[in-house]
Design a protein around this motif. Structure first.
Motif, PDB file in Angstrom:
ATOM      1  N   VAL A 105       0.840  -1.202   0.000  1.00 41.25           N
ATOM      2  CA  VAL A 105       0.000   0.000   0.000  1.00 41.25           C
ATOM      3  C   VAL A 105       0.871   1.246   0.000  1.00 41.25           C
ATOM      4  O   VAL A 105       0.622   2.205  -0.746  1.00 41.25           O
ATOM      5  CB  VAL A 105      -0.951   0.016   1.211  1.00 41.25           C
ATOM      6  CG1 VAL A 105      -1.651   1.379   1.330  1.00 41.25           C
ATOM      7  CG2 VAL A 105      -1.996  -1.083   1.088  1.00 41.25           C
ATOM      8  N   GLY A 111      -0.316   2.295  -3.433  1.00 37.72           N
ATOM      9  CA  GLY A 111      -1.659   2.799  -3.188  1.00 37.72           C
ATOM     10  C   GLY A 111      -2.649   1.664  -3.154  1.00 37.72           C
ATOM     11  O   GLY A 111      -2.508   0.716  -2.376  1.00 37.72           O
ATOM     12  N   ASN A 112      -3.668   1.720  -4.002  1.00 33.50           N
ATOM     13  CA  ASN A 112      -4.664   0.652  -4.068  1.00 33.50           C
ATOM     14  C   ASN A 112      -4.017  -0.619  -4.595  1.00 33.50           C
ATOM     15  O   ASN A 112      -3.204  -0.580  -5.527  1.00 33.50           O
ATOM     16  CB  ASN A 112      -5.821   1.056  -4.981  1.00 33.50           C
ATOM     17  CG  ASN A 112      -6.501   2.325  -4.518  1.00 33.50           C
ATOM     18  OD1 ASN A 112      -6.392   2.717  -3.353  1.00 33.50           O
ATOM     19  ND2 ASN A 112      -7.202   2.988  -5.428  1.00 33.50           N
ATOM     20  N   TYR A 158      -9.126  -4.454  -7.127  1.00 30.57           N
ATOM     21  CA  TYR A 158      -8.278  -3.725  -6.189  1.00 30.57           C
ATOM     22  C   TYR A 158      -9.112  -3.191  -5.024  1.00 30.57           C
ATOM     23  O   TYR A 158     -10.245  -2.753  -5.206  1.00 30.57           O
ATOM     24  CB  TYR A 158      -7.595  -2.548  -6.893  1.00 30.57           C
ATOM     25  CG  TYR A 158      -6.385  -2.924  -7.714  1.00 30.57           C
ATOM     26  CD1 TYR A 158      -6.410  -4.013  -8.587  1.00 30.57           C
ATOM     27  CD2 TYR A 158      -5.223  -2.184  -7.643  1.00 30.57           C
ATOM     28  CE1 TYR A 158      -5.311  -4.356  -9.353  1.00 30.57           C
ATOM     29  CE2 TYR A 158      -4.107  -2.514  -8.408  1.00 30.57           C
ATOM     30  CZ  TYR A 158      -4.159  -3.604  -9.259  1.00 30.57           C
ATOM     31  OH  TYR A 158      -3.061  -3.944 -10.013  1.00 30.57           O
ATOM     32  N   ASP A 159      -8.508  -3.220  -3.839  1.00 36.93           N
ATOM     33  CA  ASP A 159      -9.073  -2.551  -2.668  1.00 36.93           C
ATOM     34  C   ASP A 159      -8.371  -1.211  -2.496  1.00 36.93           C
ATOM     35  O   ASP A 159      -7.201  -1.053  -2.854  1.00 36.93           O
ATOM     36  CB  ASP A 159      -8.856  -3.395  -1.409  1.00 36.93           C
ATOM     37  CG  ASP A 159      -9.614  -4.697  -1.437  1.00 36.93           C
ATOM     38  OD1 ASP A 159     -10.662  -4.780  -0.789  1.00 36.93           O
ATOM     39  OD2 ASP A 159      -9.156  -5.647  -2.111  1.00 36.93           O
ATOM     40  N   THR A 160      -9.049  -0.250  -1.914  1.00 36.29           N
ATOM     41  CA  THR A 160      -8.401   1.027  -1.637  1.00 36.29           C
ATOM     42  C   THR A 160      -7.359   0.854  -0.544  1.00 36.29           C
ATOM     43  O   THR A 160      -7.475  -0.039   0.309  1.00 36.29           O
ATOM     44  CB  THR A 160      -9.418   2.081  -1.194  1.00 36.29           C
ATOM     45  OG1 THR A 160      -9.971   1.703   0.074  1.00 36.29           O
ATOM     46  CG2 THR A 160     -10.528   2.251  -2.223  1.00 36.29           C
ATOM     47  N   GLY A 161      -6.351   1.724  -0.563  1.00 31.87           N
ATOM     48  CA  GLY A 161      -5.341   1.674   0.487  1.00 31.87           C
ATOM     49  C   GLY A 161      -5.943   1.846   1.864  1.00 31.87           C
ATOM     50  O   GLY A 161      -5.522   1.189   2.830  1.00 31.87           O
ATOM     51  N   GLN A 172      -7.907   1.857 -11.880  1.00 33.04           N
ATOM     52  CA  GLN A 172      -7.267   2.736 -10.896  1.00 33.04           C
ATOM     53  C   GLN A 172      -6.986   4.127 -11.467  1.00 33.04           C
ATOM     54  O   GLN A 172      -6.518   5.005 -10.749  1.00 33.04           O
ATOM     55  CB  GLN A 172      -5.950   2.110 -10.407  1.00 33.04           C
ATOM     56  CG  GLN A 172      -6.097   0.702  -9.867  1.00 33.04           C
ATOM     57  CD  GLN A 172      -7.246   0.565  -8.901  1.00 33.04           C
ATOM     58  OE1 GLN A 172      -7.329   1.301  -7.909  1.00 33.04           O
ATOM     59  NE2 GLN A 172      -8.141  -0.377  -9.176  1.00 33.04           N
ATOM     60  N   THR A 225      -2.102  11.272  -4.597  1.00 36.29           N
ATOM     61  CA  THR A 225      -3.413  10.826  -4.136  1.00 36.29           C
ATOM     62  C   THR A 225      -3.522   9.314  -4.074  1.00 36.29           C
ATOM     63  O   THR A 225      -4.368   8.775  -3.364  1.00 36.29           O
ATOM     64  CB  THR A 225      -4.525  11.361  -5.063  1.00 36.29           C
ATOM     65  OG1 THR A 225      -4.379  10.798  -6.372  1.00 36.29           O
ATOM     66  CG2 THR A 225      -4.466  12.879  -5.156  1.00 36.29           C
ATOM     67  N   LYS A 226      -2.663   8.620  -4.810  1.00 38.40           N
ATOM     68  CA  LYS A 226      -2.711   7.162  -4.795  1.00 38.40           C
ATOM     69  C   LYS A 226      -2.341   6.600  -3.414  1.00 38.40           C
ATOM     70  O   LYS A 226      -2.822   5.552  -3.012  1.00 38.40           O
ATOM     71  CB  LYS A 226      -1.766   6.591  -5.852  1.00 38.40           C
ATOM     72  CG  LYS A 226      -2.225   6.772  -7.293  1.00 38.40           C
ATOM     73  CD  LYS A 226      -3.386   5.856  -7.633  1.00 38.40           C
ATOM     74  CE  LYS A 226      -3.590   5.704  -9.132  1.00 38.40           C
ATOM     75  NZ  LYS A 226      -3.789   6.952  -9.864  1.00 38.40           N
ATOM     76  N   PHE A 260      -2.928   7.096   0.202  1.00 37.33           N
ATOM     77  CA  PHE A 260      -3.952   7.857   0.896  1.00 37.33           C
ATOM     78  C   PHE A 260      -3.446   8.671   2.080  1.00 37.33           C
ATOM     79  O   PHE A 260      -4.041   9.682   2.459  1.00 37.33           O
ATOM     80  CB  PHE A 260      -5.078   6.923   1.365  1.00 37.33           C
ATOM     81  CG  PHE A 260      -4.742   6.123   2.584  1.00 37.33           C
ATOM     82  CD1 PHE A 260      -5.109   6.556   3.848  1.00 37.33           C
ATOM     83  CD2 PHE A 260      -4.055   4.906   2.491  1.00 37.33           C
ATOM     84  CE1 PHE A 260      -4.807   5.819   4.986  1.00 37.33           C
ATOM     85  CE2 PHE A 260      -3.751   4.160   3.620  1.00 37.33           C
ATOM     86  CZ  PHE A 260      -4.128   4.624   4.873  1.00 37.33           C
TER      87      PHE A 260
END
Length: 505
Positions: free
Chosen positions: A136, A140-141, A158-161, A490, A499-500, A502
């Motif tokens: 992460v 990021g994601n 993909y899951d968000t960070g 993504q 921004t990638k 978080f």
């Protein structure tokens, strides 16, 4: 042992700015998932050894970006490192080797569950959290919820960070609960397996694993410290952490270090030493000649009269250290520059730290200074530096590092002495960066991205107009080939897109 002392005014510094003009102990691709008869305790040492190799050798480029190292003027070097303009083939192993080893830990976790082995299951959960945090923090994601399922889910979403981070706290808490359950069941007379010597990090010491788990959680909390929108989660996570009776890694615990029995034999040396030190024949490997002292770090060490310079770099002659700023058009040749020092490259048998006591003490010092946990920030800060002196072998004639460290801490320099510094957080982070030189550049890069401390200079390479250190790596080509739809979802992939990640402010 190093017995040299850095006396005031004793160093000559060869510093040029010029802005105008591995052999590995285990194969990280070895996948025990394919050996269906392997028991968790037999897979664990291989997975841990892979983690050591991964963490110690995957992030060389960050030593360059963080001002620790520079390229030698004896070599013509590819420009991707120094002009920050790289493609999705750049350091693909950071992604690929992490997921390969995550499969190993996932295998251990599932087999331990099936065989009712809570200790091995908990260790695997914690190590999965360790690797997922790095992923992460790098990209990021990432694939997480549906990852590691092979052909069952060949192209995981993909899951968000943020989602990954929040679940990692749950997974670590579950691991701690498993340790407690195993302890309770053992006390009741049930036979509970302990990996023992197969645990090549802590030799089955559950209390040390607990401290490692808590320290990982505190590190993840600090990652988010600069984001106003994460404060509610931080306070919730801190409430759980502060209720824990286990504490954090201290000097007495010697950090989270891995050693499967490194020795001076082919493919069995410590991975950092094998990659950047000497071969089995005692002669420097090529990387030892390619990577030299970085001007920014050397200049800082000299300006603060820090004796650790003798552990971090080898003098060119006498007490003189030569270095070049990263990205200069004409770096100095090897006869003019210092090589990586004997405190970093100690021996083929040295342990491989993945979260040192030095790092842990700095993490705790910052957390106390921010009001996150109780304690004495000054004491933790000074203990971290004293431990760093010891780790690098900066000993006096009595074989102790304390005297040199004390003299350094009492120097009155605003970048060193607690009572003189006006910004304590900046002091902690600056000396943390200084203390992780060559051994944990990933942590320094992460601190820099979240706080901007220290103000590491950008590459002075004239081939680029980009004047910023990348915030992340690009998703690797291997991922775009096999999971293209998920990668494209993504959005635009840029190494400068903060921004990638978080937690970047």
């Amino acid at each position: 042992m190093l017995t040299k002392k850095l006396a005031l005014g004793s160093l000559a510094l060869l510093l040029m700015t010029a802005s105008g003009c591995k052999d590995e102990f285990f194969d990280v691709n070895n996948n025990p998932n394919q050996v269906t008869a392997a028991t968790p305790e037999l897979v664990l040492p291989n997975a841990l050894a892979n983690t050591a190799t991964y963490y110690q050798t995957s992030f060389t480029f960050l030593n360059l970006w963080m001002g620790y190292w520079n390229y030698s003027g004896n070599y013509s070097i590819a420009t991707s490192d120094k002009n920050y303009q790289f493609t999705n083939t750049f350091n693909q192993g950071v992604w690929n080797n992490a997921y390969t080893n995550l499969k190993n830990y996932d295998y251990i976790e599932k087999q331990a569950l099936a065989q009712n082995q809570p200790n091995a299951q908990a260790m695997a959960k914690i190590m999965k959290a360790f690797h997922y945090q790095i992923l992460v923090d790098t990209y990021g994601n990432i694939p997480y919820t549906n990852a590691l399922q092979g052909l069952t889910v060949a192209q995981p979403a993909y899951d968000t960070g943020v989602a990954v981070y929040e679940d990692l706290f749950k997974q670590i808490d579950a691991a701690l609960a498993l340790f407690a359950s195993g302890q309770t069941r053992a006390a009741a007379g049930e036979t509970i397996t302990n990996p023992g010597v197969n645990d090549i990090m802590y030799q089955g010491d559950i209390n040390k694993w607990r401290k490692f788990a808590n320290t990982l959680k505190l590190r993840m909390i600090l990652r988010q410290s600069e984001r106003a929108d994460r404060q509610a989660f931080i306070q919730s996570a801190l409430a759980v952490l502060k209720a824990s009776p286990y504490g954090f890694i201290t000097t007495a615990d010697q950090g989270a270090t891995i050693n499967p029995g490194y020795t001076n034999s082919t493919n069995q040396q410590n991975p950092l030493y094998a990659t950047y030190g000497n071969g089995v024949n005692g002669q420097p490997v090529e990387n030892n000649n390619i990577y030299r002292a970085g001007g920014y770090a050397v200049n800082f060490l000299v300006s603060t009269q820090d004796s650790r310079i003798f552990g971090l770099y080898n003098p060119v002659s006498g007490n003189a250290f030569g270095a070049t700023f990263f990205g200069t058009i004409s770096p100095l040749v090897n006869s003019q520059t210092s090589s990586i020092g004997p405190g970093v490259l100690q021996s083929p048998e040295q342990d491989a730290p993945i979260l040192s006591a030095v790092e842990s003490l700095f993490i705790q010092a910052e957390a106390v200074q921010r009001g996150y946990i109780t304690g004495n920030a000054k004491t933790l800060y000074e203990s971290a530096i004293t431990q760093s002196y010891s780790d690098l072998g900066i000993f006096d004639d009595q074989g102790t590092a304390a005297d040199y460290a004390r003299q350094f801490l009492d120097s009155g320099n605003a970048n060193v002495t607690w009572d003189v510094a006006t910004n304590k957080l900046a002091l902690i982070l600056t000396q943390k960066w200084n203390s992780l030189n060559g051994t944990a550049p990933f942590e320094s890069w992460s601190d820099f991205r979240r706080t901007g401390i220290p103000a590491v200079p950008i590459s002075q390479d004239p081939s680029t107009s980009i004047k910023q250190i990348p915030a992340r790596l690009l998703y690797p080509q291997t991922e775009t080939q096999y999971n293209e739809t998920a990668v494209k979802a993504q959005g635009t992939d840029s190494q400068f897109d903060k921004t990638k990640i978080f937690w970047i402010k």
